[in-house]
Design a protein around this motif. Structure first.
Motif, mmCIF file in Angstrom:
data_model
loop_
_atom_site.group_PDB
_atom_site.id
_atom_site.type_symbol
_atom_site.label_atom_id
_atom_site.label_comp_id
_atom_site.label_asym_id
_atom_site.label_seq_id
_atom_site.Cartn_x
_atom_site.Cartn_y
_atom_site.Cartn_z
ATOM 1 N N GLU A 234 -18.746 54.320 17.347
ATOM 2 C CA GLU A 234 -19.347 53.580 18.634
ATOM 3 C C GLU A 234 -20.780 52.927 17.745
ATOM 4 O O GLU A 234 -21.501 53.088 17.124
ATOM 5 C CB GLU A 234 -19.526 53.967 19.491
ATOM 6 N N PRO A 235 -20.253 51.393 18.093
ATOM 7 C CA PRO A 235 -21.777 51.199 18.070
ATOM 8 C C PRO A 235 -22.350 51.035 18.683
ATOM 9 O O PRO A 235 -22.258 51.249 20.141
ATOM 10 C CB PRO A 235 -20.473 49.185 18.009
ATOM 11 N N LEU A 236 -23.726 50.452 18.087
ATOM 12 C CA LEU A 236 -25.252 50.537 19.296
ATOM 13 C C LEU A 236 -25.173 49.065 19.538
ATOM 14 O O LEU A 236 -25.112 47.713 19.252
ATOM 15 C CB LEU A 236 -26.824 50.634 17.738
ATOM 16 N N GLU A 237 -25.353 49.948 21.150
ATOM 17 C CA GLU A 237 -25.620 47.849 21.853
ATOM 18 C C GLU A 237 -26.999 48.388 22.010
ATOM 19 O O GLU A 237 -27.826 48.899 22.627
ATOM 20 C CB GLU A 237 -24.656 48.033 22.884
ATOM 21 N N THR A 238 -27.530 47.101 22.863
ATOM 22 C CA THR A 238 -28.879 46.548 23.140
ATOM 23 C C THR A 238 -29.050 47.222 25.121
ATOM 24 O O THR A 238 -27.301 47.657 25.481
ATOM 25 C CB THR A 238 -29.352 45.344 22.879
ATOM 26 N N ILE A 239 -29.531 47.292 25.498
ATOM 27 C CA ILE A 239 -30.325 47.990 26.695
ATOM 28 C C ILE A 239 -28.658 46.488 28.074
ATOM 29 O O ILE A 239 -28.797 46.767 28.975
ATOM 30 C CB ILE A 239 -31.555 47.404 27.234
ATOM 31 N N ASP A 240 -28.776 45.321 27.281
ATOM 32 C CA ASP A 240 -28.135 44.552 27.806
ATOM 33 C C ASP A 240 -26.325 44.896 27.592
ATOM 34 O O ASP A 240 -25.224 43.693 28.491
ATOM 35 C CB ASP A 240 -28.464 43.030 27.522
ATOM 36 N N GLY A 241 -26.057 45.688 26.277
ATOM 37 C CA GLY A 241 -24.535 46.474 26.466
ATOM 38 C C GLY A 241 -24.509 44.808 25.054
ATOM 39 O O GLY A 241 -22.824 44.766 24.900
ATOM 40 N N ASN A 242 -24.492 44.158 24.106
ATOM 41 C CA ASN A 242 -24.380 43.604 23.792
ATOM 42 C C ASN A 242 -24.757 44.365 22.323
ATOM 43 O O ASN A 242 -25.143 45.458 22.039
ATOM 44 C CB ASN A 242 -25.180 42.657 23.473
ATOM 45 N N LEU A 243 -23.583 44.329 20.918
ATOM 46 C CA LEU A 243 -24.071 44.631 19.996
ATOM 47 C C LEU A 243 -25.751 44.563 19.371
ATOM 48 O O LEU A 243 -26.881 42.919 19.357
ATOM 49 C CB LEU A 243 -23.589 43.756 18.728
ATOM 50 N N ALA A 244 -26.568 45.273 19.062
ATOM 51 C CA ALA A 244 -27.856 45.073 18.390
ATOM 52 C C ALA A 244 -27.790 44.663 16.921
ATOM 53 O O ALA A 244 -27.238 45.738 16.031
ATOM 54 C CB ALA A 244 -28.685 46.710 18.889
ATOM 55 N N PRO A 245 -28.317 43.003 16.983
ATOM 56 C CA PRO A 245 -28.452 43.086 15.238
ATOM 57 C C PRO A 245 -29.424 44.174 14.514
ATOM 58 O O PRO A 245 -30.413 44.489 15.068
ATOM 59 C CB PRO A 245 -28.144 42.016 15.883
ATOM 60 N N VAL A 246 -29.396 44.897 13.279
ATOM 61 C CA VAL A 246 -30.191 45.205 12.795
ATOM 62 C C VAL A 246 -30.997 45.018 12.059
ATOM 63 O O VAL A 246 -32.445 44.912 10.871
ATOM 64 C CB VAL A 246 -30.444 46.757 12.429
ATOM 65 N N LEU A 247 -30.161 43.470 11.109
ATOM 66 C CA LEU A 247 -30.668 42.096 10.465
ATOM 67 C C LEU A 247 -30.102 41.220 10.321
ATOM 68 O O LEU A 247 -28.969 41.670 10.474
ATOM 69 C CB LEU A 247 -30.126 43.264 8.771
ATOM 70 N N SER A 248 -31.032 40.068 10.202
ATOM 71 C CA SER A 248 -30.421 38.322 10.936
ATOM 72 C C SER A 248 -30.791 37.841 9.871
ATOM 73 O O SER A 248 -32.188 38.066 9.073
ATOM 74 C CB SER A 248 -31.214 38.524 12.090
ATOM 75 N N PRO A 249 -29.923 36.801 9.567
ATOM 76 C CA PRO A 249 -30.659 35.663 8.495
ATOM 77 C C PRO A 249 -32.282 35.073 8.744
ATOM 78 O O PRO A 249 -32.183 35.880 10.440
ATOM 79 C CB PRO A 249 -29.001 34.469 9.086
#
Length: 365
Positions: A234-249
């Motif tokens: 199960e992927p971690l999602e934000t409160i808005d129901g989107n994938l929650a990035p933990v590392l970004s460019p």
């Protein structure tokens, strides 16, 4: 299964790569003197393809992006292999996984046939005709091997999982997120699943944190997923129901274009160390690295809250430097880290070079 033996013409004499930037990092990893690729394309191996029914030279085009595991006191390297199919187009060939075995980390015995590939099975719709790509592998404490890989049907690249007790016979469990919220992420790009491990009794094994397994995955951001059994995720999602990035460019850095999960992360006393692949965009990143050039970075996450980023490197710890790392199918150059093992008191980090060959660097603590 028949084998061919390749003797690599170099010795593991350490030469420095890049100095350690942070005290929590793994490394420093070092190239061998006169380093050469340990696995390169060859026309000497052929095999009957169950998709086409034809005999194909399945690793004649490229051999790259390796996973690695220690089994029976030997290093086993699973690598992505592509056959020549005319046009030199990334993503336009068929990928299968080959296997090379080493007793000493220097010489590698390659199997003459692929060990994991698309065939007429229940994953046909997801793997034909692009194939099976970019593996990562972990072992459980009870000896089960868990493979994450990309299924490529020339429509969507999908992260999938397979398991084996002997690394010869595999059970494919299909796309990881197929059943999550009615397939919410099933038809979007997912890849590069790196399951958190721990060095235990001299061996890297999958580890639970707060009662769950954790997997860093994805590109151009890195996301997180959890599992009770290493098969259903199960992927971690934000409160808005989107994938929650933990590392970004990051603009202005070597990872300004993209970040992508590397080999299985390692739980250490400092936290979870994630080795990741980083793409540079020259205009908004680092000028002297080149455009779209892949290097390697490291990030540290909290050991109890795996989504919490504590620190990350400002410089790549590995980058294309040698001719074989900057020539091949991916002309911009890559050191694409994907396999990590602890073997005979030394760490071995395996990486793909220019989407064409396999290299290795080592670190003896």
């Amino acid at each position: 299964m028949k084998q061919i033996i390749i003797f690599v013409g170099f010795f593991l004499i350490s030469l420095p790569t890049l100095a350690q930037e942070k005290p929590w990092m793994l490394g420093p990893f070092e190239r061998a003197e006169n380093a050469q690729p340990i696995i390169s394309p060859t026309d000497l191996t052929s095999w009957q393809d169950p998709m086409s029914g034809k005999v194909v030279k399945w690793e004649s085009m490229a051999t790259f992006n390796p996973a690695a595991i220690v089994k029976d006191g030997k290093i086993h390297v699973l690598y992505r292999a592509e056959e020549k199919l005319g046009e030199l187009e990334i993503g336009g060939h068929t990928s299968r996984l080959g296997l090379a075995v080493s007793e000493d980390g220097v010489n590698y015995t390659r199997m003459k046939e692929p060990v994991f590939f698309p065939t007429d099975d229940n994953q046909k719709e997801f793997e034909w005709t692009g194939g099976t790509e970019d593996p990562r592998i972990v072992e459980t404490e009870d000896g089960l091997y868990v493979l994450t890989y990309t299924q490529w049907n020339r429509e969507y690249p999908r992260l999938a999982v397979a398991t084996s007790k002997d690394m010869q016979t595999w059970e494919k469990h299909g796309p990881i997120f197929k059943d999550f919220k009615d397939g919410k992420y099933h038809n979007q790009e997912t890849k590069s699943g790196a399951i958190v491990t721990e060095l235990k009794d001299g061996k890297l094994v999958a580890v639970k944190i707060n009662g769950k397994y954790w997997m860093y995955f994805g590109v151009p951001h890195i996301w997180l997923a959890t599992s009770d059994d290493l098969i259903h995720w199960e992927p971690l999602e934000t409160i808005d129901g989107n994938l929650a990035p933990v590392l970004s460019p990051r603009l202005g850095f070597f990872d300004s274009w993209l970040v992508e999960a590397g080999p299985p992360p390692v739980l250490t006393k400092d936290g979870i160390v994630v080795l990741y692949n980083a793409g540079n965009q020259q205009s908004l990143g680092v000028k002297n690295l080149g455009n779209r050039l892949y290097t390697g970075g490291q990030a540290l996450f909290d050991k109890n809250e795996p989504w919490k980023l504590l620190d990350r490197t400002n410089q790549p710890f590995i980058k294309p430097e040698l001719p074989f790392e900057k020539s091949g199918q991916y002309v911009d150059g890559t050191t694409f880290v994907e396999g990590l093992v602890y073997f005979k008191d030394r760490w071995y980090l395996y990486y793909g070079t220019a989407d064409s060959m396999v290299g290795v660097v080592t670190w003896k603590p």
